[in-house]
Design a protein around this motif. Structure first.
Motif, mmCIF file in Angstrom:
data_model
loop_
_atom_site.group_PDB
_atom_site.id
_atom_site.type_symbol
_atom_site.label_atom_id
_atom_site.label_comp_id
_atom_site.label_asym_id
_atom_site.label_seq_id
_atom_site.Cartn_x
_atom_site.Cartn_y
_atom_site.Cartn_z
ATOM 1 N N LEU A 73 -14.186 -5.971 -61.643
ATOM 2 C CA LEU A 73 -13.079 -6.406 -63.243
ATOM 3 C C LEU A 73 -13.330 -7.987 -63.900
ATOM 4 C CD1 LEU A 73 -10.095 -4.303 -61.796
ATOM 5 C CD2 LEU A 73 -11.891 -3.621 -63.361
ATOM 6 N N TYR A 74 -13.588 -7.724 -64.806
ATOM 7 C CA TYR A 74 -13.777 -9.419 -65.338
ATOM 8 C C TYR A 74 -12.695 -9.458 -66.811
ATOM 9 C CZ TYR A 74 -18.989 -8.392 -64.913
ATOM 10 O OH TYR A 74 -20.087 -7.801 -64.503
ATOM 11 N N SER A 75 -11.878 -10.790 -66.201
ATOM 12 C CA SER A 75 -11.548 -11.410 -66.796
ATOM 13 C C SER A 75 -11.617 -12.321 -68.290
ATOM 14 C CB SER A 75 -11.147 -12.499 -66.906
ATOM 15 O OG SER A 75 -9.692 -13.249 -67.481
ATOM 16 N N GLU A 76 -11.148 -10.724 -69.286
ATOM 17 C CA GLU A 76 -12.173 -10.884 -69.958
ATOM 18 C C GLU A 76 -12.370 -11.879 -71.566
ATOM 19 O OE1 GLU A 76 -12.698 -7.880 -74.219
ATOM 20 O OE2 GLU A 76 -10.970 -7.680 -73.114
ATOM 21 N N ARG A 77 -13.489 -12.622 -72.065
ATOM 22 C CA ARG A 77 -14.021 -13.889 -72.836
ATOM 23 C C ARG A 77 -14.228 -13.080 -73.935
ATOM 24 N NH1 ARG A 77 -10.398 -15.104 -69.367
ATOM 25 N NH2 ARG A 77 -10.904 -17.273 -68.514
ATOM 26 N N GLN A 113 -22.523 11.686 -60.475
ATOM 27 C CA GLN A 113 -20.912 11.278 -60.364
ATOM 28 C C GLN A 113 -20.027 9.446 -60.528
ATOM 29 O OE1 GLN A 113 -18.872 13.529 -57.876
ATOM 30 N NE2 GLN A 113 -16.741 12.785 -58.008
ATOM 31 N N ILE A 114 -19.428 9.358 -60.748
ATOM 32 C CA ILE A 114 -18.958 8.082 -60.513
ATOM 33 C C ILE A 114 -18.579 7.359 -59.289
ATOM 34 C CG2 ILE A 114 -18.532 5.818 -60.902
ATOM 35 C CD1 ILE A 114 -17.853 6.422 -64.091
ATOM 36 N N PRO A 115 -18.991 6.795 -58.683
ATOM 37 C CA PRO A 115 -18.616 6.988 -57.198
ATOM 38 C C PRO A 115 -16.478 6.063 -56.538
ATOM 39 C CG PRO A 115 -19.729 4.805 -57.454
ATOM 40 C CD PRO A 115 -20.029 5.972 -58.392
ATOM 41 N N GLU A 116 -16.358 6.752 -56.397
ATOM 42 C CA GLU A 116 -14.682 5.923 -55.012
ATOM 43 C C GLU A 116 -15.069 4.752 -54.952
ATOM 44 O OE1 GLU A 116 -12.018 6.971 -56.982
ATOM 45 O OE2 GLU A 116 -12.456 8.986 -58.038
ATOM 46 N N PRO A 117 -14.591 3.517 -55.700
ATOM 47 C CA PRO A 117 -14.360 2.218 -54.866
ATOM 48 C C PRO A 117 -13.593 1.867 -53.668
ATOM 49 C CG PRO A 117 -12.877 2.003 -56.586
ATOM 50 C CD PRO A 117 -13.531 3.738 -56.765
ATOM 51 N N TYR A 118 -14.499 0.841 -53.010
ATOM 52 C CA TYR A 118 -13.735 0.630 -51.905
ATOM 53 C C TYR A 118 -12.956 -0.783 -51.286
ATOM 54 C CZ TYR A 118 -12.491 0.423 -46.782
ATOM 55 O OH TYR A 118 -12.222 0.281 -45.400
ATOM 56 N N TYR A 119 -13.907 -1.454 -52.524
ATOM 57 C CA TYR A 119 -13.294 -2.546 -52.892
ATOM 58 C C TYR A 119 -12.908 -3.435 -54.364
ATOM 59 C CZ TYR A 119 -16.313 -3.099 -48.442
ATOM 60 O OH TYR A 119 -16.088 -2.777 -47.344
ATOM 61 N N VAL A 120 -12.238 -3.938 -54.628
ATOM 62 C CA VAL A 120 -12.213 -4.835 -56.219
ATOM 63 C C VAL A 120 -12.405 -6.218 -56.413
ATOM 64 C CG1 VAL A 120 -10.840 -4.376 -57.555
ATOM 65 C CG2 VAL A 120 -10.123 -2.545 -56.553
ATOM 66 N N ALA A 121 -13.324 -6.376 -56.675
ATOM 67 C CA ALA A 121 -13.451 -7.759 -57.513
ATOM 68 C C ALA A 121 -13.468 -8.505 -58.691
ATOM 69 C CB ALA A 121 -15.108 -8.329 -57.406
ATOM 70 N N TYR A 122 -12.233 -9.436 -58.819
ATOM 71 C CA TYR A 122 -11.739 -9.989 -60.136
ATOM 72 C C TYR A 122 -12.580 -11.368 -60.090
ATOM 73 C CZ TYR A 122 -7.539 -6.139 -58.932
ATOM 74 O OH TYR A 122 -6.739 -5.769 -58.578
#
Length: 287
Positions: A154-158, A4-13
């Motif tokens: 989350l990567y800013s897509e290139r 099961q994919i875990p629920e995130p606690y942090y987000v990094a952009y």
């Protein structure tokens, strides 16, 4: 369930400034890739994710911009001061990995290329950035005696990057870490907080968080790159001092990491009036 994919606690952009090209590098070559590649990250708790759009809208309004999205290159100097000053007050942490590429000019990783990896240098720099981002998350969770706190990436897509190839590279690092076979051992990605099923590219225009990462990364790029068309200025990066992540009270080597190390090996191209890297590095407060 184990899968099961875990629920995130942090987000990094994550965003970048400069390019990863190594075949020809300015100023050694008159025409070539950028002297610097900067990768930057903005880290927040998931609970703030619904607020990020409001943050960006407020920054655009206070900076007097009528644009639909926040982009560093579209801001005047006065607008940058306002925007970065606002970011410095938000509940987030910033990270930047700045790599001077002159010592890498013409270098090839033939082993990686034989394995089909064509973006090994980008992946390597991303690894160094994520070592620090995941360490911060791990230490923050440990301080609160919490387990299973994962970070979503989350990567800013290139279009030049294959994010599937990046994920495969980091899965290899994960296996090497488990086997005790890491080549670089000073730091490691803290797999305790990272699950690559939580990583994906996002459009800059559709992701307010990626737009914040763009401002942080680009401010530091302007602080290190002295070649035209960049108008070198470290004023804007210095405004971010309150939010850059620290280790033992200092951002040097952690929230702001320079490559190669020691930094004198880079021999960065000087600019008139340029001050040392320490002027853009300072301590910050905890999240």
């Amino acid at each position: 369930m184990a899968n099961q994919i875990p629920e995130p606690y942090y987000v990094a952009y994550i965003d970048e400034a400069g390019d990863p090209g190594l075949k020809k590098v300015r100023p050694i070559d008159d025409v070539g890739a950028t002297e610097w590649l900067c990768l930057g990250a903005v880290l927040i708790k998931v609970k703030y994710e619904p607020e990020v759009n409001n943050w960006v809208r407020a920054i655009l309004s206070k900076a007097g911009s009528n644009r639909a999205d926040l982009h560093y290159r579209h801001l005047s100097a006065s607008q940058k001061r306002i925007a970065l000053g606002e970011i410095a007050q938000l509940p987030l942490r910033g990270f930047v990995l700045a790599s001077n590429k002159k010592n890498m000019r013409g270098h090839r990783n033939e082993r990686a290329e034989r394995a089909g990896a064509q973006q090994w240098f980008y992946n390597y720099c991303l690894r160094l950035l994520l070592e620090r981002v995941t360490d911060f998350c791990y230490q923050h969770a440990a301080k609160e005696h919490a387990k299973d706190r994962f970070v979503k990436i989350l990567y800013s897509e290139r279009s030049i990057h294959s994010y599937a190839q990046t994920a495969a590279y980091h899965e290899l690092l994960k296996m090497q870490a488990r086997a005790g076979a890491l080549v670089l051992t000073k730091r490691r990605i803290m797999w305790e907080v990272l699950d690559w099923r939580l990583a994906q590219p996002v459009s800059h225009s559709a992701s307010p968080g990626a737009q914040l990462a763009d401002l942080v990364t680009s401010a530091f790029y302007q602080a290190v790159d002295t070649l035209p068309p960049t108008k070198w200025n470290n004023e804007f990066a210095r405004l971010l001092k309150p939010i850059m992540a620290t280790e033992s009270g200092s951002s040097m080597g952690y929230g702001v990491a320079l490559q190669p190390t020691p930094t004198w090996k880079a021999k960065p191209t000087p600019s008139k009036g340029r001050s040392s890297s320490s002027t853009v590095i300072g301590s910050g407060r905890d999240t």
